[in-house]
Design a protein around this motif. Structure first.
Motif, PDB file in Angstrom:
ATOM      1  N   THR A   9       0.796  -1.237   0.000  1.00  0.00           N
ATOM      2  CA  THR A   9       0.000   0.000   0.000  1.00  0.00           C
ATOM      3  C   THR A   9       0.824   1.279   0.000  1.00  0.00           C
ATOM      4  O   THR A   9       0.541   2.202  -0.758  1.00  0.00           O
ATOM      5  CB  THR A   9      -0.905   0.041   1.258  1.00  0.00           C
ATOM      6  N   VAL A  10       1.836   1.305   0.863  1.00  0.00           N
ATOM      7  CA  VAL A  10       2.549   2.576   1.057  1.00  0.00           C
ATOM      8  C   VAL A  10       3.587   2.813  -0.039  1.00  0.00           C
ATOM      9  O   VAL A  10       3.593   3.868  -0.688  1.00  0.00           O
ATOM     10  CB  VAL A  10       3.216   2.612   2.454  1.00  0.00           C
ATOM     11  N   VAL A  11       4.440   1.821  -0.267  1.00  0.00           N
ATOM     12  CA  VAL A  11       5.523   2.000  -1.244  1.00  0.00           C
ATOM     13  C   VAL A  11       5.009   2.008  -2.694  1.00  0.00           C
ATOM     14  O   VAL A  11       5.367   2.893  -3.472  1.00  0.00           O
ATOM     15  CB  VAL A  11       6.635   0.936  -1.033  1.00  0.00           C
ATOM     16  N   PRO A  12       4.179   1.050  -3.089  1.00  0.00           N
ATOM     17  CA  PRO A  12       3.685   1.104  -4.481  1.00  0.00           C
ATOM     18  C   PRO A  12       2.822   2.339  -4.709  1.00  0.00           C
ATOM     19  O   PRO A  12       2.265   2.894  -3.749  1.00  0.00           O
ATOM     20  CB  PRO A  12       2.834  -0.170  -4.604  1.00  0.00           C
ATOM     21  N   PRO A  13       2.692   2.772  -5.949  1.00  0.00           N
ATOM     22  CA  PRO A  13       1.950   4.018  -6.235  1.00  0.00           C
ATOM     23  C   PRO A  13       0.445   3.836  -6.138  1.00  0.00           C
ATOM     24  O   PRO A  13      -0.278   3.962  -7.118  1.00  0.00           O
ATOM     25  CB  PRO A  13       2.389   4.367  -7.653  1.00  0.00           C
ATOM     26  N   VAL A  14      -0.015   3.521  -4.935  1.00  0.00           N
ATOM     27  CA  VAL A  14      -1.452   3.354  -4.701  1.00  0.00           C
ATOM     28  C   VAL A  14      -2.085   4.714  -4.396  1.00  0.00           C
ATOM     29  O   VAL A  14      -3.186   5.017  -4.828  1.00  0.00           O
ATOM     30  CB  VAL A  14      -1.701   2.358  -3.547  1.00  0.00           C
ATOM     31  N   TYR A  15      -1.333   5.514  -3.637  1.00  0.00           N
ATOM     32  CA  TYR A  15      -1.868   6.811  -3.203  1.00  0.00           C
ATOM     33  C   TYR A  15      -1.276   7.986  -3.989  1.00  0.00           C
ATOM     34  O   TYR A  15      -1.485   9.129  -3.617  1.00  0.00           O
ATOM     35  CB  TYR A  15      -1.594   7.007  -1.707  1.00  0.00           C
ATOM     36  N   TYR A  16      -0.505   7.660  -4.995  1.00  0.00           N
ATOM     37  CA  TYR A  16       0.106   8.748  -5.780  1.00  0.00           C
ATOM     38  C   TYR A  16       0.329   8.237  -7.201  1.00  0.00           C
ATOM     39  O   TYR A  16       0.332   7.019  -7.440  1.00  0.00           O
ATOM     40  CB  TYR A  16       1.444   9.175  -5.138  1.00  0.00           C
ATOM     41  N   PRO A  17       0.533   9.119  -8.171  1.00  0.00           N
ATOM     42  CA  PRO A  17       0.774   8.663  -9.547  1.00  0.00           C
ATOM     43  C   PRO A  17       2.154   8.023  -9.672  1.00  0.00           C
ATOM     44  O   PRO A  17       3.104   8.481  -9.023  1.00  0.00           O
ATOM     45  CB  PRO A  17       0.677   9.939 -10.374  1.00  0.00           C
ATOM     46  N   ILE A  18       2.246   7.010 -10.468  1.00  0.00           N
ATOM     47  CA  ILE A  18       3.524   6.293 -10.606  1.00  0.00           C
ATOM     48  C   ILE A  18       4.592   7.210 -11.192  1.00  0.00           C
ATOM     49  O   ILE A  18       5.793   7.001 -11.003  1.00  0.00           O
ATOM     50  CB  ILE A  18       3.354   5.014 -11.453  1.00  0.00           C
ATOM     51  N   SER A  19       4.155   8.271 -11.880  1.00  0.00           N
ATOM     52  CA  SER A  19       5.110   9.205 -12.491  1.00  0.00           C
ATOM     53  C   SER A  19       5.951   9.919 -11.429  1.00  0.00           C
ATOM     54  O   SER A  19       7.000  10.479 -11.732  1.00  0.00           O
ATOM     55  CB  SER A  19       4.367  10.222 -13.345  1.00  0.00           C
ATOM     56  N   ARG A  20       5.478   9.896 -10.186  1.00  0.00           N
ATOM     57  CA  ARG A  20       6.240  10.543  -9.108  1.00  0.00           C
ATOM     58  C   ARG A  20       7.472   9.730  -8.707  1.00  0.00           C
ATOM     59  O   ARG A  20       8.358  10.244  -8.022  1.00  0.00           O
ATOM     60  CB  ARG A  20       5.369  10.730  -7.864  1.00  0.00           C
TER      61      ARG A  20
END
Lengths: 312, 249
Positions: free
Chosen positions: B174-185
């Protein structure tokens, strides 16, 4: 047909630090409709045997059938016909006894009507009607245990495995559980009971098996096992005898103010006659199950085996 | 037989889902705390631009928490109550029990799901069939998380181990993968690593379906995301079936 037949059953626990041979080639049969009391000290292997029989643990070797079905190969057929109360099991705190039984039965596939009828009957049989709607979190330890017993008693299982079902119960509660167990046996259900209460095993069991360090030391009816011991009489004398004299008849043990020893019938008669002549106080009785256990195992049942029963 | 299984599943849902909630309604709030904490932080730190990600992440986390709760409850039922042993030694099959348990955990997440779905209706710009894509994604995630929770629970011996494992899993899913933010970040070098987590593919789908992603969800990308997620769920399902210790060895 036998309800349970174990042949050369063995179980070895392995872990990184070593191994523990919990069961060593145990062969045992339990006739259908009987109550078998498996007794042994903590760590003797009782729970391991029960868990293999109730299909929750795989054996390392040997074979075991329940109603003719192999517990390893035909697990589903076995599970249709059994129910178990594990040692130290506890009920859900957010349910009351009525809900607990009803849930367990509907989970097992009983219809709602059948589950309701059976639940009320089990509550009545175990003296739980008064507490049927009280949340488990507000019940005493003894009532919680009775609720657990009621869960499996209410099921349609033909064979019930009860792992120390009366631990923590007061004498009255124990009697109500005993009564329910007897009723189940009268209804042709087979009961496999492990206990370290020898009076319980003696009061309930039609057959008794003694397990020590994974080895079955004796098995049969109470009378059959009593015949296997070398000294079938327990003699207690107070005064009138010296230790040396009594050593001629057995191994006397000093019990604070009197001597106790196990002897054969002939020696018991002779000691009785001498005690009468000398005016000594004496009691002679057939050995109790506790005495039999002590003679067969060589240790009191209350003395723990090293390690715990979960690992054995 | 099917009726019996269905009755067992319904019985489990009633006993482990609705009944505890009736007795302790605070369970409903409990499941909302983590996703809303993240949403709050994202709103405070990232501003309104990132709130869509907070909502899509909340949906994913709410479903993933079913697996974590399942793992905890099943470990408790096995190690503390010994109830699992009573179920194993009964006609109830492992699959029936786990399905019932996973659905009863879903009951606890209903408030969270409702809140996040409502928020998504206000903040997201669903693409055509977006709702169905989100639903399918969440169902696959539910299977994945439940299978993972069940398998782990059969190996854990004590609740303390659950307390130790749950946060670790949460970090990696949940935290490390781009679940809460765009993967482009994420820095381009690290991005391939993010794809090791099935939740990255799930988040891609949800973000794309909700129309909040900077890159629109194409058919090809959607099929790839969905395929990987389906494969992950299938693998975990197989692992649960073959490797879980329903019966101890």
């Amino acid at each position: 047909m036998d309800a349970l037949r174990a042949t050369a059953l063995s179980k070895q626990y392995r872990w990184s630090g070593g191994t523990n041979q919990a069961l060593k080639s145990v062969s045992l049969t339990v006739p259908k409709g009987s109550i078998l009391g498996l007794i042994g000290r903590n760590g003797a292997g009782k729970t391991t045997f029960l868990r293999i029989a109730s299909t929750t643990l795989l054996p390392s070797g040997g074979k075991m059938d329940i109603f003719g079905h192999d517990v390893v190969q035909e697990t589903n057929l076995v599970r249709e016909r059994i129910a178990v109360i594990p040692q130290e099991s506890r009920p859900f705190y957010w349910m009351n006894p009525r809900e607990l039984i009803y849930y367990f039965l509907t989970l097992r596939g009983h219809t709602r009507e059948d589950a309701h009828t059976r639940a009320e009957q089990a509550l009545s049989e175990l003296g739980l009607l008064e507490y049927a709607d009280t949340l488990v979190s507000r019940l005493s330890g003894g009532l919680r245990r009775r609720a657990m017993v009621a869960m499996v008693m209410a099921s349609d299982a033909e064979m019930l495995f009860l792992d120390e079902p009366t631990t923590g119960l007061d004498p009255v509660a124990r009697r109500s559980v005993w009564e329910a167990i007897r009723k189940a046996a009268h209804a042709q259900r087979t009961i496999f009971l492990t206990t370290h209460y020898l009076d319980e095993a003696e009061a309930l069991s039609t057959r008794i098996a003694i397990l020590e360090r994974g080895t079955l030391l004796a098995e049969g009816s109470r009378e059959e096992i009593a015949q296997k011991v070398q000294h079938p009489y327990r003699v207690v004398v107070s005064g009138g005898f010296t230790q040396g004299e009594l050593e001629g008849y057995g191994e006397p043990t000093w019990l604070e103010d009197r001597w106790m020893l196990f002897t054969g019938e002939k020696d018991a008669r002779e000691i009785s006659r001498m005690a009468l002549e000398r005016g000594a106080r004496l009691s002679v009785a057939p050995v109790s199950l506790e005495d039999i256990f002590l003679q067969i195992v060589g240790k009191d049942i209350s003395r723990d085996e090293e390690g715990d029963d979960e690992g054995a | 037989m099917k009726e019996r299984k269905l009755a067992s599943v319904l019985s489990i849902i009633a006993a482990n889902g609705f009944l505890p909630l009736r007795r302790q309604p605070l369970f409903l709030i409990n499941t909302l705390t983590s996703p809303f904490s993240f949403l709050f932080l994202i709103f405070i730190l990232g501003g309104p631009d990132l709130i869509g990600y907070g909502i899509s992440g909340g949906l994913v986390l709410t479903i993933l928490s079913i697996g974590t709760s399942l793992q905890g409850d099943m470990t408790h039922y096995k190690a503390d109550l010994k109830f699992q042993e009573m179920v194993v030694a009964s006609p109830v099959k492992a699959g029936t029990y786990v399905t019932g348990m996973a659905l009863s955990e879903f009951v606890f997440s209903i408030p969270g799901m409702c809140v996040f779905i409502l928020l998504s209706v206000f903040y997201a710009h669903y693409i055509f069939l977006g709702g169905l894509i989100v639903l399918a994604t969440l169902i696959l995630l539910w299977i994945f998380a439940s299978a993972l929770g069940f398998t782990l629970a059969t190996y854990l011996a004590d609740m303390r181990e659950t307390f130790m494992i749950a946060p670790i899993i949460s970090i990696f899913l949940t935290v490390v993968p781009p679940v809460y933010y765009p993967i482009s970040r994420l820095p381009p070098v690290v991005r391939p690593l993010a794809y090791l987590s099935p939740t990255t593919w799930a988040a891609n789908l949800v973000q794309g379906a909700m129309g909040i992603s900077s890159t629109p969800l194409t058919l090809g990308q959607g099929l790839l995301d969905g395929g990987v997620l389906l494969l992950s769920a299938a693998i975990l399902f197989l692992v649960a079936w073959k490797k879980s210790q329903w019966r101890e060895r």
